[in-house]
Design a protein around this motif. Sequence first.
Motif, PDB file in Angstrom:
ATOM      1  N   ALA A  86      -8.305   3.352  -1.671  1.00  0.00           N
ATOM      2  CA  ALA A  86      -9.646   3.899  -1.899  1.00  0.00           C
ATOM      3  C   ALA A  86     -10.190   4.450  -0.594  1.00  0.00           C
ATOM      4  CB  ALA A  86     -10.564   2.826  -2.472  1.00  0.00           C
ATOM      5  N   VAL A 141      -7.617   6.641  -4.395  1.00  0.00           N
ATOM      6  CA  VAL A 141      -8.047   5.781  -5.500  1.00  0.00           C
ATOM      7  C   VAL A 141      -9.559   5.693  -5.477  1.00  0.00           C
ATOM      8  CG1 VAL A 141      -8.079   3.368  -6.287  1.00  0.00           C
ATOM      9  CG2 VAL A 141      -5.918   4.438  -5.618  1.00  0.00           C
ATOM     10  N   GLU A 142     -10.152   5.588  -6.656  1.00  0.00           N
ATOM     11  CA  GLU A 142     -11.594   5.368  -6.714  1.00  0.00           C
ATOM     12  C   GLU A 142     -11.878   4.081  -7.485  1.00  0.00           C
ATOM     13  OE1 GLU A 142     -13.604   8.559  -8.636  1.00  0.00           O
ATOM     14  OE2 GLU A 142     -12.108   8.801 -10.213  1.00  0.00           O
ATOM     15  N   ARG A 143     -12.829   3.320  -6.965  1.00  0.00           N
ATOM     16  CA  ARG A 143     -13.211   2.061  -7.589  1.00  0.00           C
ATOM     17  C   ARG A 143     -14.366   2.322  -8.546  1.00  0.00           C
ATOM     18  NH1 ARG A 143      -9.717  -2.033  -6.358  1.00  0.00           N
ATOM     19  NH2 ARG A 143     -11.402  -3.562  -6.434  1.00  0.00           N
ATOM     20  N   ALA A 147     -10.045   0.149 -10.963  1.00  0.00           N
ATOM     21  CA  ALA A 147      -9.728   1.316 -10.137  1.00  0.00           C
ATOM     22  C   ALA A 147      -8.931   2.335 -10.943  1.00  0.00           C
ATOM     23  CB  ALA A 147      -8.919   0.885  -8.914  1.00  0.00           C
ATOM     24  N   ARG A 148      -8.964   3.576 -10.478  1.00  0.00           N
ATOM     25  CA  ARG A 148      -8.146   4.619 -11.092  1.00  0.00           C
ATOM     26  C   ARG A 148      -7.745   5.630 -10.032  1.00  0.00           C
ATOM     27  NH1 ARG A 148     -12.506   8.266 -14.643  1.00  0.00           N
ATOM     28  NH2 ARG A 148     -13.627   9.176 -12.859  1.00  0.00           N
ATOM     29  N   LEU A 191      -5.261  -1.549  -3.191  1.00  0.00           N
ATOM     30  CA  LEU A 191      -6.135  -0.580  -3.859  1.00  0.00           C
ATOM     31  C   LEU A 191      -7.362  -0.271  -3.003  1.00  0.00           C
ATOM     32  CD1 LEU A 191      -5.984  -1.815  -7.572  1.00  0.00           C
ATOM     33  CD2 LEU A 191      -4.820   0.154  -6.549  1.00  0.00           C
ATOM     34  N   MET A 192      -7.861  -1.274  -2.299  1.00  0.00           N
ATOM     35  CA  MET A 192      -8.987  -1.031  -1.383  1.00  0.00           C
ATOM     36  C   MET A 192      -8.546  -0.101  -0.245  1.00  0.00           C
ATOM     37  SD  MET A 192     -10.737  -4.829  -1.188  1.00  0.00           S
ATOM     38  CE  MET A 192     -11.876  -4.293   0.092  1.00  0.00           C
ATOM     39  N   GLN A 211      -3.944  13.181   0.289  1.00  0.00           N
ATOM     40  CA  GLN A 211      -4.966  13.537  -0.694  1.00  0.00           C
ATOM     41  C   GLN A 211      -4.642  14.846  -1.416  1.00  0.00           C
ATOM     42  OE1 GLN A 211      -9.011  13.357   0.769  1.00  0.00           O
ATOM     43  NE2 GLN A 211      -8.566  11.570   2.009  1.00  0.00           N
ATOM     44  N   GLY A 229      -8.904   7.805   0.013  1.00  0.00           N
ATOM     45  CA  GLY A 229      -9.332   8.850  -0.910  1.00  0.00           C
ATOM     46  C   GLY A 229      -8.375   9.095  -2.055  1.00  0.00           C
ATOM     47  N   THR A 239       0.832  -1.201   0.000  1.00  0.00           N
ATOM     48  CA  THR A 239       0.000   0.000   0.000  1.00  0.00           C
ATOM     49  C   THR A 239       0.867   1.251   0.000  1.00  0.00           C
ATOM     50  OG1 THR A 239      -1.792  -1.137   1.183  1.00  0.00           O
ATOM     51  CG2 THR A 239      -1.799   1.274   1.240  1.00  0.00           C
ATOM     52  N   ARG A 253      -7.714   8.891  -8.145  1.00  0.00           N
ATOM     53  CA  ARG A 253      -8.755   9.910  -7.974  1.00  0.00           C
ATOM     54  C   ARG A 253      -8.170  11.302  -8.121  1.00  0.00           C
ATOM     55  NH1 ARG A 253     -12.140  12.726  -4.194  1.00  0.00           N
ATOM     56  NH2 ARG A 253     -10.755  12.409  -2.412  1.00  0.00           N
TER      57      ARG A 253
END
Length: 223
Positions: A65, A70-72, A78-79, A61-62, A167, A68, A23, A81
């Motif tokens: 996410a 990464v967005e699923r 995922a990509r 990735l979770m 972020q 804040g 991570t 954010r």
Amino acid sequence: MSTTTEATAGSGDQGRAAQPDLTDRIRDAILSGDFAPHQRLIEADLSDRFDASRASVRTALMNLAGEGLVERLPNRGARVRAISVEEAIEIVEVRMGLEELCARKAAESISEADAADLAQLREQIRTAVEVADLVGYASLNQEMDRRIREISGHATATQLLERLHAQSARHQFRLAYHPGRIAQSAPEHIAIIDAVLARDPDAAAEATRHHLQGIIALLSALS
């Protein structure tokens, strides 16, 4: 497949899945600009790049996410954010209260050893400004923020601030290289350090607020 081969393959999978800092590694790649905003993060590619199992990548990735970064996307993976300027301003507004708290706590509880380290960091910041070392200056600012959080001893505020800093890292990097920014921010950072070294909680909180208000004003001007 032989038993020996199966055992070897299983051992390799376990080793790849046991990556303890995956991570962190993906987060660092995002924050350093290796992955652009809105760029898709494909599990197979990340697995190859970081020599990690697909399951480990999925978990990382979770985690990101949840932070804040990464967005699923439904049925699309995922990509990275993208953080808008408006959201970056909101993040700084939230940071303000937390960083004031940490500065206040740091001024109240700083030890002699911590004071010596912070005074040395103060001189390093001054030197970076004198030689116009923008990269070094930006790194020292991050170190100053980290040290004050650490000295404060406030674990909850520290945890929240680390997520908020991550972020808004791209916007902070952008501001660091804005023309004339170093001349404005350096005295503000030194004022925070001086107040903490003076063990003046009110002055430390006020200097921190003043600095972050300047960041909000600059972000607003650039939006």
